[in-house]
Design an enzyme around this catalytic site. Structure first.
Site, PDB file in Angstrom:
ATOM      1  N   ASP A 130       1.091  -1.122  -0.075  1.00  0.00           N
ATOM      2  CA  ASP A 130      -0.110   0.003  -0.106  1.00  0.00           C
ATOM      3  C   ASP A 130       0.645   1.138   0.103  1.00  0.00           C
ATOM      4  O   ASP A 130       0.395   2.403  -0.286  1.00  0.00           O
ATOM      5  CB  ASP A 130      -0.912   0.064   1.186  1.00  0.00           C
ATOM      6  N   MET A 185      -5.603  -3.217  -4.570  1.00  0.00           N
ATOM      7  CA  MET A 185      -5.532  -3.190  -3.202  1.00  0.00           C
ATOM      8  C   MET A 185      -5.091  -1.809  -2.732  1.00  0.00           C
ATOM      9  O   MET A 185      -4.705  -1.032  -3.313  1.00  0.00           O
ATOM     10  CB  MET A 185      -4.541  -4.480  -2.688  1.00  0.00           C
TER      11      MET A 185
HETATM   12  O1  F6P Z   1      -1.058  -5.725   3.172  1.00  0.00           O
HETATM   13  C1  F6P Z   1      -1.734  -4.802   2.775  1.00  0.00           C
HETATM   14  C2  F6P Z   1      -2.974  -5.347   2.097  1.00  0.00           C
HETATM   15  O2  F6P Z   1      -2.297  -5.952   0.655  1.00  0.00           O
HETATM   16  C3  F6P Z   1      -4.233  -4.383   1.614  1.00  0.00           C
HETATM   17  O3  F6P Z   1      -3.773  -3.716   0.475  1.00  0.00           O
HETATM   18  C4  F6P Z   1      -5.313  -5.278   1.563  1.00  0.00           C
HETATM   19  O4  F6P Z   1      -6.331  -4.575   1.920  1.00  0.00           O
HETATM   20  C5  F6P Z   1      -4.979  -6.565   2.755  1.00  0.00           C
HETATM   21  O5  F6P Z   1      -3.656  -6.466   2.813  1.00  0.00           O
HETATM   22  C6  F6P Z   1      -5.552  -7.798   2.488  1.00  0.00           C
HETATM   23  O6  F6P Z   1      -5.153  -8.625   3.352  1.00  0.00           O
HETATM   24  P1  F6P Z   1      -5.353 -10.321   3.178  1.00  0.00           P
HETATM   25  O7  F6P Z   1      -4.217 -10.792   2.860  1.00  0.00           O
HETATM   26  O8  F6P Z   1      -5.436 -10.432   4.907  1.00  0.00           O
HETATM   27  O9  F6P Z   1      -6.525 -10.501   2.667  1.00  0.00           O
END
Ligand code: F6P
Length: 343
Positions: free
Chosen positions: A126, A168
């Site tokens: 991010d 994301m």
């Molecule tokens: O690490 C950040 C991120 O990639 C965000 O952009 C996204 O919302 C989240 O992690 C997704 O998380 P997970 O892998 O737990 O689904």
């Protein structure tokens, strides 16, 4: 000197390059490097693995994290902080290097305040940590998402469709903005700027009237419409850091485009493909540089600091400054991107 290393939060391409740099550089000081498995969960449970330069051969180009990761928050566990300090001592650690984003480094900051010898390394696709221009994994995620957006032009053009691509980014639109620009998106919607659905319809209709009868819309998972203003959740369940799982904005927007503008639309969710796989060369090199800096910080006993990159130079900032507020999109860059929106 015994130094622990952990990776926490979402994985990101480049983590292994950073771990390798820490191990290789640390070994040159005769430090004993101990890997802590699965983020803060590993320190709560004393799950560890020994690390050596030999073990780190052939790892710098690999995706994911060889130490494993988790979204465990020790401050949500009964007696969590006490247990972390207890295990730090039990494992014979003199210092700890925590590689992570706002959540992992938020914990590191609290531990540093309580007296732990901890150093941070910035990681998040991010790219929303303050105090650094660079976070491990961002460059790879931008390349991966830009490539995918770019590949959608031919199918969108052939079918005269609008393709809405969900990218994301919970609170910051760095990834969506840069991937959208590099991938030639015609509209880019980010969490920092609430979007006006009427404006979107107008822009799309204008394109079609001009004979440009297709469009690509890049939308961050955390973007929200000005009118309704609500985020779209995939699951209302919260993780240990209080984050809900976002998702579904592309689907909602493409239905709205079909309904309100009468233009055929499709939604695509890039999801974890943005985080998986091998890091770009830029991510490998930057990850090595911040990893090596973290060992320097330990060596100089600059605890409570995070290795960072400012205008291409490696430096450090207090972890506290990196996590106190999120680094949101540079509005100059957004304004520049906006000038392409009506093209
Ligand atoms: O690490 C950040 C991120 O990639 C965000 O952009 C996204 O919302 C989240 O992690 C997704 O998380 P997970 O892998 O737990 O689904």
């Amino acid at each position: 000197m015994k130094v622990g290393v952990l990776t926490g939060g979402g994985d990101a391409p480049g983590l292994n390059a950073a771990i390798r740099a820490i191990v290789v550089k640390g070994s040159s000081y005769d430090y004993h490097l101990l890997g802590i498995k699965n983020g803060w969960a590993g320190l709560l449970k004393k799950h560890t693995q020994s690390l050596s330069p030999e073990l780190m051969e052939d790892t710098w180009f690999k995706g994911g994290t060889l130490l494993g990761t988790s979204r465990t928050n020790p401050y949500k566990e009964e007696g969590g902080e006490k247990e972390i300090f207890h295990n730090f001592k039990k494992l014979g650690l003199d210092a700890l290097i925590a590689i992570g984003g706002e959540d992992t480094l938020g914990v590191a900051n609290k531990l540093a305040k309580s007296g732990m010898a901890v150093v941070g390394v910035p990681k998040t696709i991010d790219n929303d940590l303050s105090g650094t221009d660079y976070c491990i994994g961002f460059d790879t995620a931008v390349s991966r998402a830009a490539e995918a957006i770019g590949e959608l032009h031919s199918t969108a053009r052939s079918h005269h469709r609008v393709m809405v691509v969900e990218i994301m980014g919970r609170h910051a639109g760095w990834l969506t903005l840069q991937a959208g620009l590099a991938g030639g998106a015609h509209l880019i919607l980010i969490p920092e700027v609430a979007f006006d659905i009427k404006e979107i319809m107008k822009t799309l209709k204008n394109r079609y009237e001009k004979g440009l009868s297709y469009a690509i819309v890049a939308v961050a998972e955390g973007a929200k419409p000005a009118a309704e203003g609500d985020l779209i959740f995939q699951s209302a369940e919260k993780d240990a850091f209080g984050h809900v799982r976002l998702g579904g904005i592309a689907q909602a927007l493409s239905s709205s485009i079909e309904e309100k503008a009468g233009i055929e639309a499709r939604s695509i969710v890039l999801g974890h493909i943005q985080r998986g796989g091998r890091p770009t060369a830029a991510d490998r090199i930057m990850a090595m540089r911040v990893g090596a800096k973290a060992i320097e910080l330990v060596h100089d006993k600059m605890f409570g600091q995070m290795a960072s990159v400012k205008e291409g130079r490696i430096t450090s900032v207090p972890i506290k400054d990196a996590v106190s507020e999120l680094k949101t999109v540079d509005m100059e860059l957004y304004k520049m991107a906006k000038s392409f929106f009506k093209a």
